[in-house]
Design a protein around this motif. Sequence first.
Motif, PDB file in Angstrom:
ATOM      1  N   ARG A 103       0.835  -1.211   0.000  1.00  0.00           N
ATOM      2  CA  ARG A 103       0.000   0.000   0.000  1.00  0.00           C
ATOM      3  C   ARG A 103       0.866   1.256   0.000  1.00  0.00           C
ATOM      4  N   GLN A 104       1.984   1.227   0.739  1.00  0.00           N
ATOM      5  CA  GLN A 104       2.903   2.368   0.719  1.00  0.00           C
ATOM      6  C   GLN A 104       3.487   2.573  -0.677  1.00  0.00           C
ATOM      7  N   LEU A 105       3.845   1.473  -1.326  1.00  0.00           N
ATOM      8  CA  LEU A 105       4.400   1.550  -2.679  1.00  0.00           C
ATOM      9  C   LEU A 105       3.359   2.111  -3.646  1.00  0.00           C
ATOM     10  N   ALA A 106       2.124   1.661  -3.511  1.00  0.00           N
ATOM     11  CA  ALA A 106       1.046   2.174  -4.359  1.00  0.00           C
ATOM     12  C   ALA A 106       0.884   3.679  -4.160  1.00  0.00           C
ATOM     13  N   GLY A 107       1.010   4.138  -2.918  1.00  0.00           N
ATOM     14  CA  GLY A 107       0.910   5.567  -2.640  1.00  0.00           C
ATOM     15  C   GLY A 107       1.997   6.377  -3.329  1.00  0.00           C
ATOM     16  N   LEU A 108       3.197   5.786  -3.409  1.00  0.00           N
ATOM     17  CA  LEU A 108       4.312   6.474  -4.081  1.00  0.00           C
ATOM     18  C   LEU A 108       4.092   6.594  -5.591  1.00  0.00           C
ATOM     19  N   LEU A 109       3.508   5.568  -6.187  1.00  0.00           N
ATOM     20  CA  LEU A 109       3.493   5.470  -7.648  1.00  0.00           C
ATOM     21  C   LEU A 109       2.134   5.762  -8.283  1.00  0.00           C
ATOM     22  N   LYS A 110       1.104   5.879  -7.477  1.00  0.00           N
ATOM     23  CA  LYS A 110      -0.237   6.082  -8.025  1.00  0.00           C
ATOM     24  C   LYS A 110      -0.278   7.325  -8.911  1.00  0.00           C
ATOM     25  N   GLY A 111      -0.851   7.170 -10.090  1.00  0.00           N
ATOM     26  CA  GLY A 111      -0.975   8.294 -11.020  1.00  0.00           C
ATOM     27  C   GLY A 111       0.200   8.487 -11.945  1.00  0.00           C
ATOM     28  N   LYS A 112       1.300   7.763 -11.706  1.00  0.00           N
ATOM     29  CA  LYS A 112       2.477   7.885 -12.575  1.00  0.00           C
ATOM     30  C   LYS A 112       2.330   6.941 -13.775  1.00  0.00           C
ATOM     31  N   ASN A 113       2.891   7.343 -14.904  1.00  0.00           N
ATOM     32  CA  ASN A 113       2.930   6.465 -16.084  1.00  0.00           C
ATOM     33  C   ASN A 113       4.103   5.522 -15.898  1.00  0.00           C
ATOM     34  N   CYS A 114       3.827   4.359 -15.310  1.00  0.00           N
ATOM     35  CA  CYS A 114       4.928   3.465 -14.946  1.00  0.00           C
ATOM     36  C   CYS A 114       4.474   2.016 -14.951  1.00  0.00           C
ATOM     37  N   HIS A 115       5.437   1.147 -14.769  1.00  0.00           N
ATOM     38  CA  HIS A 115       5.204  -0.290 -14.679  1.00  0.00           C
ATOM     39  C   HIS A 115       6.032  -0.825 -13.512  1.00  0.00           C
ATOM     40  N   VAL A 116       5.451  -1.697 -12.715  1.00  0.00           N
ATOM     41  CA  VAL A 116       6.177  -2.311 -11.596  1.00  0.00           C
ATOM     42  C   VAL A 116       6.450  -3.767 -11.930  1.00  0.00           C
ATOM     43  N   ASN A 117       7.695  -4.153 -11.766  1.00  0.00           N
ATOM     44  CA  ASN A 117       8.123  -5.528 -12.019  1.00  0.00           C
ATOM     45  C   ASN A 117       8.468  -6.169 -10.677  1.00  0.00           C
ATOM     46  N   LEU A 118       7.638  -7.087 -10.220  1.00  0.00           N
ATOM     47  CA  LEU A 118       7.885  -7.778  -8.947  1.00  0.00           C
ATOM     48  C   LEU A 118       8.811  -8.967  -9.190  1.00  0.00           C
ATOM     49  N   ILE A 119       9.859  -9.070  -8.360  1.00  0.00           N
ATOM     50  CA  ILE A 119      10.887 -10.089  -8.559  1.00  0.00           C
ATOM     51  C   ILE A 119      11.137 -10.826  -7.248  1.00  0.00           C
TER      52      ILE A 119
END
Length: 350
Positions: free
Chosen positions: A272-288
């Motif tokens: 949820r903290q990570l979502a707060g940082l990135l919400k609204g950005k044009n980005c992609h998250v790669n979970l590893i």
Amino acid sequence: MKKIDLKSLELPELKTVLAEMGEKPFRAGQIYQWIHQKKATAFEQMTNLSEALRVRLQNECELSAFQIADCQISKMDGTRKYAFLLSDGNIIESVYMKYHHGVSVCISSQAGCRMGCRFCASTLDGLARNLSAGEMLEQVYAMERDTGERVSHVVVMGSGEPLDNKENLIKFLRLISDDQGGGISQRNITVSTCGLVSEIRSLAKERFGITLALSLHAPNDELRRTMMPVANRYTIAETLAACDFYFEETGRRMSYEYSLVRGVNDQPEQARQLAGLLKGKNCHVNLIPVNPIREREYRETMAPEVERFKKELEKSRINVTIRRRLGADIDSACGQLRRRIQRGNMREGG
């Protein structure tokens, strides 16, 4: 006298070298084609050059061709992990992966690394040296020669921090994407960084069409500092601001790498903290899910928890995928194969 590394030269630079040898400009084009299209490893292969010129090139220049020190091939998916021997005795590693969309390779930018990320084997013995643009290219070319397959995608995410070797990285990017050179589309090239803020901003101004991937790995500064020493130099806010600048300058969507470590950074609250940082950005998250290494206590997050973390991000409409793990039955973590071979060589030598 130090020999000229022809594989590291862009075509105008090669023309200058040939002009200083008293040769006509078209000779540079012939040599450039031999190096980057025909993947020549020796000057005697360049049969449309005069014998006298080939001898002079042999005496004054080099092609930085590699010897394969080891190659592990996964029985599960055919992934290949190469250890290449450099001319000075250093070992670097590269990975060859075959997907439905083509062949992707992961290459190193340095022999070793000084960034100190706790989940990475590349950094355990520190930095030996930077790689030249030609040595970065040769990893791609050597894997093409060995497999007989054409590489379509390149990821600079092996040993080393690419932006800690920015000058050679930029030259490599120009050479690998040159239509007369490596010929790989910039849209198929990814460069990974742990977050050197000033270098991210500098790279943005080059306006390459590549993807930049930030190794984030934590949703807050306190946790990130325990995992990545670079977090002591730059806050997450500063780093993300540089990534936003990269997007503004290039129009290329940012990719954020997040290695999941069991019990460390994989809890729903951290998602949820990570979502707060990135919400609204044009980005992609790669979970590893992290590749465990013997020298560290980190262990990988199990599949159900990885999926739970992914769903938390998706609630905030963040584009997220779980990296398909290839080569799980070989030394798959960055730096593992290189370190095993170099330590074996040290034991044999002493």
